[in-house]
Scaffold this active site. Structure first.
Site, PDB file in Angstrom:
ATOM      1  N   SER A 136       0.815  -1.215   0.000  1.00  0.00           N
ATOM      2  CA  SER A 136       0.000   0.000   0.000  1.00  0.00           C
ATOM      3  C   SER A 136       0.850   1.267   0.000  1.00  0.00           C
ATOM      4  O   SER A 136       1.968   1.301   0.522  1.00  0.00           O
ATOM      5  CB  SER A 136      -0.911   0.010   1.231  1.00  0.00           C
ATOM      6  OG  SER A 136      -0.138  -0.009   2.421  1.00  0.00           O
ATOM      7  N   GLN A 147      -1.477  -6.568   8.069  1.00  0.00           N
ATOM      8  CA  GLN A 147      -2.890  -6.401   8.408  1.00  0.00           C
ATOM      9  C   GLN A 147      -3.824  -6.951   7.344  1.00  0.00           C
ATOM     10  O   GLN A 147      -5.037  -7.007   7.542  1.00  0.00           O
ATOM     11  CB  GLN A 147      -3.203  -4.921   8.669  1.00  0.00           C
ATOM     12  CG  GLN A 147      -2.987  -4.002   7.502  1.00  0.00           C
ATOM     13  CD  GLN A 147      -1.615  -3.345   7.498  1.00  0.00           C
ATOM     14  OE1 GLN A 147      -0.614  -3.948   7.867  1.00  0.00           O
ATOM     15  NE2 GLN A 147      -1.574  -2.093   7.082  1.00  0.00           N
ATOM     16  N   THR A 188       8.647 -10.921  14.211  1.00  0.00           N
ATOM     17  CA  THR A 188       9.087  -9.766  14.983  1.00  0.00           C
ATOM     18  C   THR A 188       8.351  -9.732  16.321  1.00  0.00           C
ATOM     19  O   THR A 188       7.164 -10.037  16.404  1.00  0.00           O
ATOM     20  CB  THR A 188       8.860  -8.466  14.208  1.00  0.00           C
ATOM     21  OG1 THR A 188       7.471  -8.323  13.905  1.00  0.00           O
ATOM     22  CG2 THR A 188       9.645  -8.464  12.896  1.00  0.00           C
ATOM     23  N   LEU A 189       9.076  -9.300  17.358  1.00  0.00           N
ATOM     24  CA  LEU A 189       8.559  -9.316  18.721  1.00  0.00           C
ATOM     25  C   LEU A 189       8.627  -7.934  19.373  1.00  0.00           C
ATOM     26  O   LEU A 189       8.709  -7.821  20.599  1.00  0.00           O
ATOM     27  CB  LEU A 189       9.361 -10.311  19.575  1.00  0.00           C
ATOM     28  CG  LEU A 189       9.486 -11.743  19.036  1.00  0.00           C
ATOM     29  CD1 LEU A 189      10.486 -12.539  19.874  1.00  0.00           C
ATOM     30  CD2 LEU A 189       8.128 -12.426  19.016  1.00  0.00           C
ATOM     31  N   ASP A 214       7.765  -1.777   9.044  1.00  0.00           N
ATOM     32  CA  ASP A 214       8.140  -1.513   7.655  1.00  0.00           C
ATOM     33  C   ASP A 214       9.618  -1.132   7.550  1.00  0.00           C
ATOM     34  O   ASP A 214      10.310  -1.545   6.610  1.00  0.00           O
ATOM     35  CB  ASP A 214       7.268  -0.394   7.081  1.00  0.00           C
ATOM     36  CG  ASP A 214       5.800  -0.750   7.054  1.00  0.00           C
ATOM     37  OD1 ASP A 214       5.483  -1.942   6.921  1.00  0.00           O
ATOM     38  OD2 ASP A 214       4.962   0.165   7.165  1.00  0.00           O
TER      39      ASP A 214
END
Length: 302
Positions: free
Chosen positions: A8, A168, A220-221, A253
Site C-alpha cells: 500500500s 494487516q 518480529t517481537l 516496515d
C-alpha cells in the site's frame, strides 16, 4: 539489483491518546462498545507499507521499485518517492478515488487502533510486473486482496524469490489461500500476533513452516527483537534499545526495508534481522513512518 516492493501507499493521520485504551474499555460491555478518545495532537504523514519499506531501503542504498496505487490526491506522494530515488514507473494513479488513508490512534502504552480506507489500493491488481531483467527479489506486503494474489502468482511464475508479508491483510485470507501464498514464497515475515493467526488458519506450526521449502520465517517481537526460524531451528535475535520511544508507526516496515537490503546482498538471515532491529530502533525514535534518518556509514554498511 532492483527489489520490487508491492503493497500500500497511504496517507497516515496519526493521533495520540495520552491515556490507556485498557482503562477506557469495559470488558463486560464490549458487546455494546461505544467509546471516544480525546486526541490532543494530530498530524498527517506519508505512509503505507510499500512507501515506508521503500523509504528505508532507498536510504540504505537499495534500489526499490514500488508496485502500488495512488488516488487523485497522490501527486505530492509521487513526487516525494521520485525525489527519494524510488522507481515509481509501476505506480498506478487512479483518478476517480482517493489514496488509501489510515487513521491511527496511539495510546500511552504504544497500543494502536487503526481505521483504514483502501481507496485506490483496491485497483492495485491492475498493475503487472515491470519488464526488466535486473530484479532478483521482491516483497508482497499488505495491499488489495486481488493485488496480493496476483503479485504472488506473477512473481512465482517469473521465478523471482519474494518475502510474503501479509501484515494487516492476513485476515482477508483463509487457510487454503494462505498455504498457497506460502507455497509460492521464499521467506515469510510476520509479527507475533500475525504468526499466531497464520498458524491457526493454516494448521501449521512455525517449526513446520520453517521445515518446508522456505528459506526462513521471521517473527518480529517488538522491543524483544525477533525469532528467526530456519529448517526447524529457532534463533532469538535480541532487540536494539531505542534512544527514545516516540512513535511505533512504521517500525515493522523500517525493519522490512533493512531485511530486504540484507537479502539483496545474500547475507545470512540472522544478519539481515540484526540490521532490521537496529533500523527499527531508529524509526521508533521519530514520528511517522518516513522521517527517520538512516546513515549507512554509522550502521557499518557503507
Amino acid at each position: 539489483m532492483a527489489c520490487l516492493v508491492s503493497g500500500s501507499l497511504a496517507f497516515d493521520t496519526i493521533t495520540n491518546f495520552p491515556g490507556r485504551f485498557a482503562d477506557q474499555i469495559l470488558p463486560e460491555q464490549v458487546h455494546i462498545l461505544n467509546v471516544s478518545f480525546l486526541v490532543p495532537t494530530l498530524r498527517r504523514e506519508y505512509g503505507g507499507c510499500a512507501g515506508n519499506i521503500a523509504y528505508t531501503l532507498a536510504a540504505l542504498g537499495g534500489e526499490p521499485v514500488v508496485l502500488a496505487a495512488l488516488g487523485n490526491d497522490g501527486d505530492a506522494y509521487l513526487d516525494r518517492l521520485q525525489a527519494l530515488g524510488v522507481d515509481t514507473r509501476q505506480v498506478l494513479q487512479v483518478q476517480d478515488t482517493y489514496t488509501a488513508q489510515a487513521m491511527i490512534i496511539t495510546d500511552a502504552d504504544n497500543n494502536q487502533i487503526t481505521a483504514f480506507h483502501p481507496g485506490a489500493m483496491q485497483e492495485a491488481h491492475r498493475i503487472g510486473l515491470p519488464e526488466r531483467d535486473d530484479i532478483r527479489l521482491a516483497i508482497v506486503g499488505p495491499d488489495g486482496r486481488d493485488a496480493m494474489l496476483r503479485r504472488a502468482s506473477d512473481l512465482a511464475a517469473a521465478g523471482i524469490p519474494f518475502v510474503f508479508d501479509p501484515g494487516q491483510g492476513l485476515p482477508m485470507f483463509d487457510g487454503d489461500t494462505l498455504r498457497a501464498f506460502i507455497a509460492q514464497a521464499t521467506w515469510v515475515a510476520v509479527n507475533d500476533y500475525e504468526a499466531r493467526m497464520l498458524c491457526e488458519r493454516t494448521g501449521l506450526t512455525l517449526d513446520e513452516l520453517s521445515r518446508s521449502h522456505l528459506q526462513g520465517v521471521v517473527v518480529t517481537l517488538g522491543a524483544e527483537g525477533c525469532e528467526v526460524w530456519v529448517q526447524g531451528e529457532r534463533v532469538h535475535v535480541p532487540g536494539t534499545a531505542a534512544e527514545e520511544v516516540v512513535d511505533p508507526t512504521g517500525c515493522g516496515d523500517a525493519f522490512r526495508g533493512a531485511l530486504l537490503y540484507g537479502l539483496e546482498r545474500g547475507w545470512p538471515l540472522v544478519d539481515c534481522v540484526v540490521l532490521g532491529n537496529r533500523v527499527g530502533a531508529l524509526k521508533i525514535a521519530c514520528r511517522g513512518g518516513q522521517n527517520h534518518l538512516v546513515d549507512p556509514a554509522a550502521l557499518g554498511i557503507a
